[in-house]
Design a protein around this motif. Structure first.
Motif: not given
Length: 296
Positions: A186, A196-198, A232, A235-236
């Motif tokens: 991330i 946020r992003c992967v 987290q 995003v996941h």
């Protein structure tokens, strides 16, 4: 004055510094003890950190007084205490309340309320040590340390990933399995300071989850964080096309809830001052309960 006593039970000599660092005292704290009126004593006599301990010596550590957070205003709004002893405080944070003050929320955050609680209880140490944090719209438990050494030992547990944090969340979509792990890096999204992003150059991030209940459109998940990246869980699960309901940032078209459906319901950490594990639980808040009744 915050004071600790330990009896040295080693078979041979050991430096005071080595002994203290094994008990969670950091180099930063050792400097504060030396230069800001703390004390190290062995058998009642002041000693330096390089003094050699002998078996059965009594080591006494007196922490230096901590400055008050003068820039933090006290709020006397109530807090819901889940656990408290002389070293730690665990508070159940409601949704829509920021954990720490910022330019948008300066006077009434969880930190402001904890300071008001300390003042109302006439605690000697008014320095607010935040160990864990939650996003403003996430509900659940937050850990505070009541002195520098308590903060240091839990900081180490955070870095070692030995603090267990479990969440409940409601996502849009279902899974063909009951248990899964997401191991995707991330990082910050290029087009946003907040989002946020992967991404391949992100920090390693691991999330474990279990499906507790589901229908054709929604799933109730139990989630464990194995790392602690910003957003987290959000995003996941978004990366799996199973975004949290109500999440304005990662699921903006969903309006099943007026905040992201995320609640920290379980915490476990080790209290080295009592040599016991502390386990805390927090019930699911009403707004998430209502969605479960209606949707799942």
């Amino acid at each position: 004055m915050t004071k600790f006593n330990w009896r040295y039970s080693g078979n041979g000599p050991q430096r005071v510094r080595t002994f203290l660092m094994a008990h969670g005292v950091t180099r930063t704290l050792l400097k504060k003890i030396k230069f800001h009126d703390g004390r190290i004593m062995v058998n009642g006599k002041d000693q330096l950190a390089n003094y050699m301990l002998s078996p059965d010596d009594l080591l006494t550590l007196v922490l230096p007084p901590e400055p008050n957070n003068d820039h933090v205003e006290a709020s006397f709004a109530p807090i819901q205490i889940v656990y408290e002893d002389e070293h730690f405080l665990v508070v159940n944070k409601p949704p829509f309340l920021a954990t720490v003050p910022n330019h948008n929320h300066a006077d009434d955050t969880l930190v402001n309320r904890v300071k008001g609680y300390y003042l109302s209880r006439h605690y000697q140490n008014l320095k607010i040590h935040v160990v864990t944090r939650l996003d403003k719209d996430t509900s659940g438990m937050v850990i505070f340390a009541k002195h520098h050494l308590a903060h240091s030992v839990l900081d180490k547990q955070l870095k070692d990933h030995s603090i267990v944090k479990m969440y409940l969340t409601i996502v849009k979509g279902t899974f063909p399995f009951q248990h899964g792990e997401i191991d995707l890096p991330i990082g910050r999204a290029d087009d946003s300071f907040v989002k946020r992003c992967v991404r391949d150059d992100g920090k390693p991030s691991r999330t474990e989850f279990w499906v507790l209940n589901a229908n054709n459109d929604y799933s109730l998940l139990k989630v464990r964080l194995h790392t602690g990246r910003t957003h987290q869980i959000r995003v996941h699960l978004s990366a799996l096309k199973r975004p949290l309901i109500g999440d304005w940032l990662y699921n903006p078209t969903n309006h099943d809830l007026n905040r992201q459906a995320l609640h920290c319901y379980y915490l476990k950490f080790y209290n080295p001052f009592t040599n016991q594990e502390v386990i805390c639980k927090s019930p699911l808040p009403d707004d998430m309960q209502a969605v479960i009744w209606q949707k799942i």
